[in-house]
Design an enzyme around this catalytic site. Structure first.
Site, PDB file in Angstrom:
ATOM      1  N   ASP A   1      18.298   3.540  18.363  1.00  0.00           N
ATOM      2  CA  ASP A   1      18.100   2.777  19.601  1.00  0.00           C
ATOM      3  C   ASP A   1      19.096   1.618  19.647  1.00  0.00           C
ATOM      4  O   ASP A   1      19.980   1.523  18.798  1.00  0.00           O
ATOM      5  CB  ASP A   1      16.651   2.275  19.691  1.00  0.00           C
ATOM      6  CG  ASP A   1      16.299   1.355  18.517  1.00  0.00           C
ATOM      7  OD1 ASP A   1      17.215   0.930  17.781  1.00  0.00           O
ATOM      8  OD2 ASP A   1      15.106   1.060  18.331  1.00  0.00           O
TER       9      ASP A   1
ATOM     10  N   ASP B   1      18.820  -1.625  19.128  1.00  0.00           N
ATOM     11  CA  ASP B   1      18.806  -2.529  17.976  1.00  0.00           C
ATOM     12  C   ASP B   1      19.507  -1.894  16.774  1.00  0.00           C
ATOM     13  O   ASP B   1      20.243  -2.563  16.051  1.00  0.00           O
ATOM     14  CB  ASP B   1      17.360  -2.875  17.588  1.00  0.00           C
ATOM     15  CG  ASP B   1      16.912  -4.161  18.275  1.00  0.00           C
ATOM     16  OD1 ASP B   1      17.802  -4.909  18.747  1.00  0.00           O
ATOM     17  OD2 ASP B   1      15.693  -4.399  18.340  1.00  0.00           O
TER      18      ASP B   1
ATOM     19  N   ASP C   1      17.842   2.723  13.265  1.00  0.00           N
ATOM     20  CA  ASP C   1      17.200   3.524  14.300  1.00  0.00           C
ATOM     21  C   ASP C   1      18.196   3.978  15.355  1.00  0.00           C
ATOM     22  O   ASP C   1      19.231   3.354  15.559  1.00  0.00           O
ATOM     23  CB  ASP C   1      16.103   2.697  14.992  1.00  0.00           C
ATOM     24  CG  ASP C   1      14.944   2.416  14.043  1.00  0.00           C
ATOM     25  OD1 ASP C   1      14.808   3.171  13.056  1.00  0.00           O
ATOM     26  OD2 ASP C   1      14.208   1.441  14.282  1.00  0.00           O
TER      27      ASP C   1
ATOM     28  N   GLU D   1      17.412  -0.173   7.923  1.00  0.00           N
ATOM     29  CA  GLU D   1      16.874  -1.143   8.872  1.00  0.00           C
ATOM     30  C   GLU D   1      15.355  -1.222   8.725  1.00  0.00           C
ATOM     31  O   GLU D   1      14.657  -0.237   8.893  1.00  0.00           O
ATOM     32  CB  GLU D   1      17.228  -0.717  10.310  1.00  0.00           C
ATOM     33  CG  GLU D   1      16.520  -1.517  11.384  1.00  0.00           C
ATOM     34  CD  GLU D   1      16.811  -1.000  12.802  1.00  0.00           C
ATOM     35  OE1 GLU D   1      17.541  -0.009  12.949  1.00  0.00           O
ATOM     36  OE2 GLU D   1      16.282  -1.604  13.752  1.00  0.00           O
TER      37      GLU D   1
END
Ligand code: 0RA
Length: 647
Positions: free
Chosen positions: A508, A510, A506, A433
């Site tokens: 998180d 997203d 990540d 990413e």
């Protein structure tokens, strides 16, 4: 060296062998193994009722962790076994392989996942009790596992022979047992896991009542489907646009194989075929599925020609055209099944292909002969023709995904940083990413076997997207080009350039979204990549705990206190908000180095659940998604999950 004599050969007596090596019999002593010993008992009861003796099975989870499986079949035989000189019940629960399957004269086909027998459940239980109602009487016997005075483990020992306990007006078998916590340390049977499997068994065995009761929570469910796998197809298609109201249901048998098939087309663009052999899910498919697909395609093309629905100058349609939007459940019963494949969930028996293909053509011919179902055939053909048109359009788009094509080469340059090694089985592709993390990964990697593909934006959500729409997405095209497998009907796992495809995003929301999007794409358009076990998720650390001479990386919130204690006085914490915050050395050390990293293998254990989840979470019914999240989302469970997999 002293002389080696016969007396030195260790003879593992019966059930002690199971205790010594549980893995040999139930695969693992983890949560799957724990459920396995329950399925052994349920399978036996199911064999009885599915063959027409009785009609219901009830499973009760008790507060003390014990479980009861009760059926209303004929009752396990209670007479004395001629050679074993014990009651049939005692033989079944103490003799390896004696229990489960009895003999093929008893049942025409016996089901069951495992077939190691009820004695394995006995061996791995602290205690087990059996009650049989039969011949107007009630009988009972108890077994237990304990250490004798010399500290030797004794397993599944009866406290005495089968006893008569009085009169009875019913027939059936009741088995109660407590899984041994010395084997399954701290693990508990899970309601949801049992409930899912019972629903599946209820679909696969029409008319059988399966009840689940949890005494701890008061939760109860009963599954019974008079329509069998026809109801299963409807269940799988819940929330989808269906092209016709009623699933088609066909059944037939020849000398060796009994087949049931149910199917219904939806307005989706991919297929969902679920198959079973003797009630065992064949997640990787196999010969029976190949037979079904071949028969279906052949029949449909022939039918179209005969009825002038395909013109003379038009080419035959291909299997994938007829399967666009197809939901199908195929369930066969046969003896001597052989499994192959990465996860041993692929049927290997060659006769299954031949027989299933023959039966499918024979039954479809019956079904579509006459005028009654003409309309239906037309609907299916029109859907297939639409698919063929798109396929033709997509073929042109696809040309540019071939690496050799100069245009695409140009596209890939500067995106994919390939590895220097050429052996796919040793090569890894990291799909990363963001450009900045991609940059670190490029510098930090071992370029001999690790390739890096950074993603700039979010790839397209492939759920309910047609092939041509999927191919219009640049991120997805680069992924296909890098993998070299092609896609959809042309997908070929043999061409896979990297045997490990690792998603690195990540920790998180997203990042989770990107993982979900990529998994959805693989699930819909490269399913074999998942069933073959090639897809992984890389786990980056959440924290660095450090001081001058000591550094620890922490992968979950729960590990954090321990790490702080270990680093000790004067520690500092860095919380990683993204992969991009790590320098190349750190990224290598924490996430990419095969010696140190943690990878989660993405598997497809429960195809029904996976399909439902992808439709709900990635599809376009917002209300269904909301409902699911309200019901299931427990954000504390993320940590629980991380804990489980990082072990
Ligand atoms: C063999 C023969 C007979 C019944 C069974 C097995 C049987 C096994 C299990 C296991 C769980 N529940 C079961 N119920 C029945 C039939 C014997 C007869 O004809 O009386």
């Amino acid at each position: 060296m002293s002389k080696y004599e016969s007396k030195d050969i260790v003879v593992l007596e019966g059930l002690e062998a199971v205790r010594l090596r549980p893995g040999m019999y139930i695969g693992t002593t983890g949560i799957k193994g724990l459920h396995h010993i329950l399925w052994e008992i349920v399978d036996n009861a199911m064999d009885e009722v599915a063959n027409g003796f009785g009609d219901s099975i009830e499973i009760t989870l008790n507060k003390d962790g014990s479980v009861v499986v009760e059926d209303n079949g004929r009752g396990i035989p209670v007479d004395i076994h001629p050679t074993q000189k014990k009651s049939g019940v005692e033989v079944v629960f103490t003799q390896l392989h004696a229990g489960g399957k009895f003999n093929t004269d008893t049942y025409s086909y016996s089901g069951g996942l495992h077939g190691v027998g009820a004695s394995v459940t006995n061996a791995l239980s602290r205690w087990l009790k059996v009650f049989v109602h039969k011949n107007g009487k009630k009988y009972g016997i108890e077994f237990s596992s304990f250490e004798d005075d010399k500290g030797k483990m004794k397993c599944g020992i009866p406290s005495g022979p089968l006893k008569e306990l009085g009169t009875s007006t019913k027939t059936g078998t009741r088995v109660e047992f407590l899984p041994d916590d010395r084997v399954f340390e701290g693990l508990k049977l899970e309601y949801e896991t049992i409930s899912k499997r019972l629903r599946e068994l209820a679909f696969l065995n029409k008319g059988v009542k399966l009840k689940l009761i949890d005494k701890k929570t008061g939760q109860e469910e009963e599954f019974c489907y008079e329509g069998g796998i026809k109801d299963f197809a409807l269940y799988l298609n819940e929330g989808k646009g269906k092209l016709y109201h009623n699933p088609v249901y066909l059944t037939a048998e020849d000398k060796k194989i009994k087949m049931e098939l149910a199917f219904q087309h939806t307005d989706n663009y991919t297929d969902n075929i679920i198959s079973y052999v003797n009630n065992i899910p064949t997640t990787e498919g196999g010969t029976h599925e190949v037979g079904f697909k071949g028969g279906f395609t052949k029949f449909m093309n022939d039918y179209a020609r005969k009825n002038n629905l395909l013109k003379e100058k038009e080419a035959n349609l291909i299997g994938d055209d007829f399967r666009e939007g197809l939901t199908a459940v195929l369930s066969i019963k046969m003896n001597n099944i052989q499994f192959e494949g990465q996860t041993k969930t692929k049927l290997g028996n060659p006769e299954a292909k031949v027989v299933v293909e023959k039966l499918v053509i024979q039954e479809l011919t019956k079904f579509f002969t006459g005028t009654a179902n003409n309309k239906l055939a037309e609907i299916i053909l029109n859907k297939a023709k639409g698919a063929a048109k798109v396929r033709e359009a997509a073929r042109k788009a696809k040309e540019i995904t071939r690496v050799k094509n100069s245009l695409d080469n140009y596209n890939l340059v500067g995106k994919l940083s390939n590895c220097t090694g050429r052996k796919p089985e040793q090569s890894e592709l990291f799909i990363v990413e963001g450009d900045s993390a991609g940059g670190s990964a490029k510098q930090g990697r071992d370029r001999r076997f690790q390739a890096i593909l950074p993603l700039k934006g979010k790839p397209l959500n492939a759920e309910k997207k047609r092939l041509d729409q999927v191919l219009a997405n640049e991120e997805i095209r680069t992924i296909i080009s890098s993998l070299e497998t092609n896609i959809g009907a042309d997908f070929n796992i043999k061409n896979l350039r990297y045997h490990k495809v690792i998603i690195l995003s990540d920790a998180d929301q997203d990042g989770a979204h990107i993982r979900a999007i990529l998994c959805t794409f693989f699930f819909r358009y490269m399913k074999e990549l998942i069933t073959n076990g090639n897809v992984y998720i890389g786990l980056p650390p959440l924290y660095k705990v450090y001081k001058a001479n000591k550094t620890l990386y922490v992968y979950s919130d729960e590990e954090l206190p321990k790490a702080i204690k270990e680093v000790g006085r004067g520690y500092q914490i860095q919380r990683y908000k993204g992969l991009g915050e790590m320098n190349p050395e750190q990224l290598w050390e924490t996430t990419m180095d095969p010696e140190k990293r943690t990878l989660v293998n993405v598997t497809l254990e429960d195809a029904v659940e996976a399909e439902k989840l992808v439709v709900t979470l990635m599809g376009d019914d917002i209300n269904a998604r909301k409902e699911y999240i309200n019901k299931h989302a427990n954000f504390n469970r993320v940590d629980e999950f991380m804990k489980k997999i990082s072990k």
